[in-house]
Design an enzyme around this catalytic site. Structure first.
Site, short mmCIF file in Angstrom:
data_model
loop_
_atom_site.label_atom_id
_atom_site.label_comp_id
_atom_site.label_asym_id
_atom_site.label_seq_id
_atom_site.Cartn_x
_atom_site.Cartn_y
_atom_site.Cartn_z
N LYS A 110 -85.61 -34.57 -62.73
CA LYS A 110 -86.27 -35.43 -62.82
C LYS A 110 -86.46 -34.89 -64.34
CE LYS A 110 -87.34 -37.97 -59.09
NZ LYS A 110 -87.28 -37.25 -57.60
C1 LIG Z 1 -86.59 -37.41 -56.60
C2 LIG Z 1 -85.34 -36.92 -56.31
C3 LIG Z 1 -83.94 -37.58 -55.69
C4 LIG Z 1 -83.52 -38.46 -55.40
O1 LIG Z 1 -83.74 -39.73 -56.72
P1 LIG Z 1 -84.06 -41.49 -56.71
O2 LIG Z 1 -83.62 -41.38 -58.19
O3 LIG Z 1 -85.52 -41.23 -56.14
O4 LIG Z 1 -83.31 -41.68 -55.93
C5 LIG Z 1 -82.75 -37.08 -55.30
N1 LIG Z 1 -82.45 -35.21 -55.25
C6 LIG Z 1 -83.64 -34.35 -55.61
C7 LIG Z 1 -83.99 -33.16 -55.74
C8 LIG Z 1 -85.36 -35.41 -56.40
O5 LIG Z 1 -86.06 -34.84 -56.86
#
Ligand SMILES: *Cc1c(COP(=O)(O)O)cnc(C)c1O
Length: 453
Positions: A110
C-alpha cells in the site's frame, strides 16, 4: 485527460479534481475516459529507474499538473523505500518470480500508492490554499500506510481510530511511534466496527464535515490505482524478453485494487498471459470468477487479515469495463447488490482473470513449502498466491514483509524474518490518544487538535 464516474451521473473531472474528490458525487468511482495505448512506449521505458518510469506513466493521466512538479512529487514518493530497485523482481526458478512490494516504510504494497497520494495531497492543498482533516478507522494495516503517507505533510491532520488491544503490537507501533505532530492515532475502547461507526457518523454530520474539511482515506482513490499500475510494467520490463509476454501475475486480493491496476496496465498495452485473483478463505471473488455469482458471505478472520473482506470496493471499476461502459447497467448491478447482497451475471466473461482460494492451513503450508524449496520467507498474504501455480511463467506479487506476521511464520517454519525498521520501532515511545467509543468525544478531539484555515 478527463475522468468519468462508473455510474455516469456525475461530471467528468480532470486528474487533480478526481483525486481530491475521491468518490464521484453519484457514488461511483472515477475511471479514465479513454485508456491510453502504451504498447508503443514500452520499449522506450526499458531500463528506466522506478521513479522515472512512474513519472512517465503518470504524466499520461496527470496532464493538469506541470511535468516538472509531477516529477518532483513522484521522486519524493519513493525516497523512503529501502531497496534501490523499489520493486525488486526476484527469480525463484525458471518459471516463478516474486515481485517484492514490501520495501516501503510500512513494509506493505500500500506504500506504493499512499506515499504518492500523501505528496499529491500536500501539493494540491498548497496550490488551492486549502486544509484537510483526514479521518479513518483501521483494523491494522491500511491505517499505518495512510499515516505514513501523510506524516509531516503541510495543511493535513490525520485522525485514525483503532480498537484498543485488537490490533497487533507491531501495527500499533507503526501508527503510534511516528513522532509526527500532525498524526493522532486514537485507541478506542471498543471494536473495529465501533470505530468504523463513529467515522461514518461524523462524516454524516454535514456541517461538521464541511467546517473541518473532513477527508477519507480509502482504497478507491483514482491516484492509488494508477500508481499501482507502474510496478506491473516495471516487472514486465525486468523479465527476460522471451518469457515476459507469457507471464501470469498472481495477486493476493482483498479490495481488488492491486489486481485491477495490473489488468488496466494490460488493457493499456502491457502483454500478459493473465491475472490470478488469489483470495484467502474470504472468497467472494473466487466464487464469482468460478461461477458468475457475486454473492456476499460472512467475513471470517484469517491469517491474512488485510484480505479479510467480502465486498471488494474496486470491483465496480471492473464491472464498468466488463459491461462496456454501460453506466446504467453498472447502476443497476450496484444497487441490486447493495439491497440483496448478490448479483448473478447471466453471461459472465472473466476476461484475463482466473482465481484461487487459500484457507488458513494452506497459508501455513505454502509458507513452509516456499521456504523449503527456495529458502525464501513469505508473509501469509503472499502465501495465498502460491496456492495453485500452473505450469506457465508466474509472477507472484509479494504484498507484505514476513516480519510483520511473526506468529504465523513461527508456527509454519523454524526460521524467523527480521526487519530493521520494525526492530527500531520497538525502541520508540508510543504516543496515542485514548477515548471511549463515542462520536461526540471524537468530535471534541478533532475540534481541539484539527487543522483550520
Ligand atoms: C491491502 C492488502 C492486500 C489486498 O489488496 P487489495 O488491493 O485490497 O486487493 C493484500 N495483501 C496485503 C499485505 C495488503 O495490505
Amino acid at each position: 485527460m478527463k475522468f468519468a464516474s462508473t455510474r455516469g451521473a456525475a461530471d467528468a473531472l480532470g486528474f487533480s479534481g478526481a483525486v481530491m474528490e475521491g468518490l464521484a458525487s453519484d457514488g461511483g468511482l472515477f475511471v479514465p475516459e479513454t485508456l491510453p495505448d502504451t504498447s508503443c512506449k514500452l520499449e522506450s521505458w526499458r531500463g528506466l529507474p522506478y521513479p522515472k518510469l512512474c513519472f512517465e506513466f503518470l504524466r499520461l493521466f496527470a496532464d493538469d499538473i506541470p511535468a516538472s512538479d509531477l516529477e518532483k512529487i513522484v521522486d519524493l514518493s519513493y525516497k523512503k523505500f529501502d531497496d534501490a530497485q523499489i520493486a525488486p523482481l526476484s527469480k525463484l526458478d525458471e518459471k516463478t518470480y516474486l515481485l517484492e512490494l514490501y520495501h516501503g516504510p510500512t513494509l506493505a504494497f500500500k506504500d506504493f500508492a499512499l506515499q504518492f497520494l500523501g505528496n499529491l495531497y500536500e501539493y494540491l492543498l498548497e496550490k488551492s490554499g486549502r486544509v484537510i482533516n483526514v479521518l479513518g478507522a483501521t483494523s491494522g494495516d491500511t491505517g499505518s500506510a495512510a499515516i505514513n503517507g501523510l506524516l509531516g505533510k503541510k495543511n493535513v491532520s490525520v485522525f485514525i481510530l483503532y480498537p484498543d488491544g485488537r490490533v497487533s503490537p507491531l501495527q500499533e507501533r507503526q501508527m503510534a511511534c511516528t513522532g509526527a505532530q500532525n498524526v493522532f492515532p486514537i485507541a478506542i475502547n471498543g471494536t473495529f466496527d465501533d470505530a468504523q461507526a463513529i467515522v461514518k457518523e461524523l462524516f454524516a454530520r454535514l456541517d461538521f464535515k464541511k467546517q473541518w474539511s473532513l477527508a477519507a482515506v480509502n482504497s478507491i482513490n483514482l491516484a492509488r490505482i494508477l500508481a499501482q499500475c507502474v510496478y506491473y510494467i516495471y516487472a514486465y520490463l525486468k523479465l527476460p524478453k522471451e518469457i515476459a509476454p507469457s507471464a501470469k501475475f498472481v495477486v493476493p486480493t482483498g479490495n481488488f485494487g492491486n489486481i485491477l491496476a495490473g489488468w488496466l496496465a494490460h488493457k493499456m498495452g502491457m502483454p500478459a498471459r493473465g491475472f490470478c485473483v488469489a483470495t484467502n478463505q474470504n472468497d467472494i471473488l473466487y466464487r464469482l470468477f468460478k461461477t458468475g455469482r457475486y454473492e456476499i458471505g460472512k467475513v471470517e478472520p484469517s491469517y491474512a487479515p488485510s484480505m479479510d473482506i467480502q465486498v471488494s470496493s474496486n470491483f465496480e471499476r471492473f464491472i464498468y469495463f466488463a459491461e462496456n461502459k454501460n453506466t446504467a447497467k453498472v447502476r443497476e448491478i450496484m444497487s441490486a447488490f447493495k439491497s440483496t447482497g448478490k448479483w448473478i451475471f447471466s453471461s459472465f466473461n472473466p476476461d484475463a482473470f482466473s482465481s484461487t482460494r487459500c484457507g488458513d492451513s494452506s497459508i501455513k503450508n505454502n509458507i513452509r513449502l516456499v521456504f523449503e524449496k527456495y529458502g525464501k520467507i513469505i508473509d501469509p498474504h503472499t502465501a495465498c498466491g502460491f496456492e495453485e501455480l500452473d505450469g506457465g511463467v508466474n509472477v507472484v506479487l509479494s504484498t507484505a514483509h514476513p516480519a510483520k506476521f511473526p506468529e504465523v511464520i513461527k508456527s509454519a517454519i523454524s526460521a524467523e524474518a527480521k526487519s530493521p525498521i520494525l526492530e527500531e520501532l520497538k525502541t520508540r515511545r508510543i504516543e496515542r490518544l485514548e477515548c471511549k467509543a463515542d462520536a461526540d468525544l471524537i468530535k471534541q478531539i478533532i475540534e481541539k487538535r484539527g487543522i483550520r484555515k
